[in-house]
Design an enzyme around this catalytic site. Structure first.
Site, PDB file in Angstrom:
ATOM      1  N   HIS A 184      36.624  69.319   5.211  1.00 42.99           N
ATOM      2  CA  HIS A 184      35.340  69.551   5.895  1.00 42.99           C
ATOM      3  C   HIS A 184      34.694  68.187   6.141  1.00 42.99           C
ATOM      4  O   HIS A 184      34.845  67.271   5.320  1.00 42.99           O
ATOM      5  CB  HIS A 184      34.369  70.340   4.994  1.00 42.99           C
ATOM      6  CG  HIS A 184      34.558  71.828   4.993  1.00 42.99           C
ATOM      7  ND1 HIS A 184      34.434  72.583   3.840  1.00 42.99           N
ATOM      8  CD2 HIS A 184      34.813  72.709   5.995  1.00 42.99           C
ATOM      9  CE1 HIS A 184      34.620  73.866   4.147  1.00 42.99           C
ATOM     10  NE2 HIS A 184      34.854  73.963   5.427  1.00 42.99           N
ATOM     11  N   CYS A 278      28.237  70.647  -0.769  1.00 43.94           N
ATOM     12  CA  CYS A 278      28.820  71.977  -0.511  1.00 43.94           C
ATOM     13  C   CYS A 278      27.932  73.085  -1.055  1.00 43.94           C
ATOM     14  O   CYS A 278      27.907  74.191  -0.523  1.00 43.94           O
ATOM     15  CB  CYS A 278      30.187  72.106  -1.171  1.00 43.94           C
ATOM     16  SG  CYS A 278      31.418  70.959  -0.586  1.00 43.94           S
TER      17      CYS A 278
HETATM   18  N1  ARG Z   1      36.953  76.414  -1.788  1.00 39.13           N
HETATM   19  C1  ARG Z   1      36.088  76.213  -0.665  1.00 39.13           C
HETATM   20  C2  ARG Z   1      36.922  76.139   0.609  1.00 39.13           C
HETATM   21  O1  ARG Z   1      37.986  75.605   0.576  1.00 39.13           O
HETATM   22  C3  ARG Z   1      35.281  74.968  -0.853  1.00 39.13           C
HETATM   23  C4  ARG Z   1      34.242  74.782   0.221  1.00 39.13           C
HETATM   24  C5  ARG Z   1      33.492  73.508   0.060  1.00 39.13           C
HETATM   25  N2  ARG Z   1      32.393  73.424   0.923  1.00 39.13           N
HETATM   26  C6  ARG Z   1      32.062  72.390   1.697  1.00 39.13           C
HETATM   27  N3  ARG Z   1      30.952  72.418   2.351  1.00 39.13           N
HETATM   28  N4  ARG Z   1      32.847  71.360   1.829  1.00 39.13           N
HETATM   29  O2  ARG Z   1      36.535  76.634   1.638  1.00 39.13           O
END
Ligand code: ARG
Length: 288
Positions: A184, A278
């Site tokens: 992300h 996150c």
């Molecule tokens: N386990 C989640 C995923 O892979 C983690 C999300 C993390 N969020 C973020 N905004 N980077 O989607």
């Protein structure tokens, strides 16, 4: 010794006036149902045990820290069967009171989109778009002043970037991620103020690196070590920068620029590939 081994390094750019924090309204989701029993990014190892109680404790500390800094924290109830719902940043993108709902790439998380959307509808948001294209909220959309930086490559569909630009009426700049551990945008880049960012260049394609250099020539650049401990998954209110405590190099750089870095321990949430940012969705209401 070659002359290029600099004895007199460039001083960090100083702000014209002392930095000030602007109070924010944030949305968070208590990790009551947090767990790692599927893997959709390289951080997630379902065979490793997760301590949900400790995750709740670490999350509560983060929430209290935000409140002690003068921010307002709204809390959305977590839903059973959605262990990643704690990562509120992915729940939507809110700019000028307008809500671009999230549409997740993996079926393990798809029910979170309508879950977050329902919260916005219950809380009086009227300008809401259920999108045509996949986008994972503020995980991949990071507003910097009146521009929105947008990630793609792993989760958010590039076609969503144009959808977001049309919806918000703000310029959206596409950036392509290349490292699966930084899947992300908010794991590779962090917004420090309306004009400043910090990022790890290697997480991006050469073209996207060039775009970032062009737009933000004075950005804070993270080392590979600071990026590897998720140091860029940070939240800034314009003065205080909350970031994973292991990112000590970034903390030093931020101090040199007049910010107040505050290290936070969210080790339990890192097991799912998440940290400070996150867990945090900013509610940018019309007048904020
Ligand atoms: N386990 C989640 C995923 O892979 C983690 C999300 C993390 N969020 C973020 N905004 N980077 O989607």
């Amino acid at each position: 010794m070659p002359v290029t081994e600099v004895i007199n390094p460039q001083p960090a750019p100083q702000p014209a006036a002392p930095r000030t924090a602007r109070p924010r309204r944030l949305l968070m989701c208590r990790p009551n149902h947090y767990d790692v029993y599927y893997s959709i990014n390289p951080w997630m190892h379902p065979e490793k045990p997760v301590d949900t109680g400790l995750a709740v404790l670490q999350w509560e500390r983060l929430r209290e820290l935000y409140m002690s800094l003068g921010h307002t924290v709204e809390v959305i109830d977590s839903l059973p069967g959605l262990p990643d719902m704690v990562f509120a940043a992915n729940g939507a993108t809110v700019v000028d009171g307008k809500v671009l709902a999230a549409r997740f790439r993996h079926m393990e998380r798809t029910a979170e989109g309508p879950g977050y959307l329902a919260w916005f509808q219950r809380n009086g948001y009227q300008d809401v778009l259920w999108p045509e294209f996949i986008n994972e909220g503020e995980g991949d959309y990071l507003p910097v002043g009146r521009r929105i930086l947008a990630g793609t490559g792993f989760r958010t569909d590039q076609r969503s970037h144009y959808e977001a630009q049309e919806f918000f009426g703000l310029p959206v700049t596409s950036l392509t991620l290349v490292n699966p551990r930084h899947y992300h945008l908010d794991t590779a880049l962090s917004v420090l103020s309306d004009t400043e960012i910090m990022y790890w260049p290697e997480a991006f394609t050469p073209g996207s690196q060039a775009v970032l250099r062009e737009l933000y020539p004075n950005a804070v650049l993270a080392t590979a070590d600071d990026a590897a401990v998720f140091g860029l998954n940070a939240f800034s209110d314009g003065y205080n920068v909350l970031l994973p405590q292991a990112a000590s190099g970034l903390s030093e750089q931020l101090k040199a620029r007049g910010f107040n870095p505050i290290g936070v321990d969210l080790s339990e949430l890192l097991l799912a590939g998440g940290s400070v940012k996150c867990c945090t969705l900013e509610l940018r209401d019309r007048d904020s």
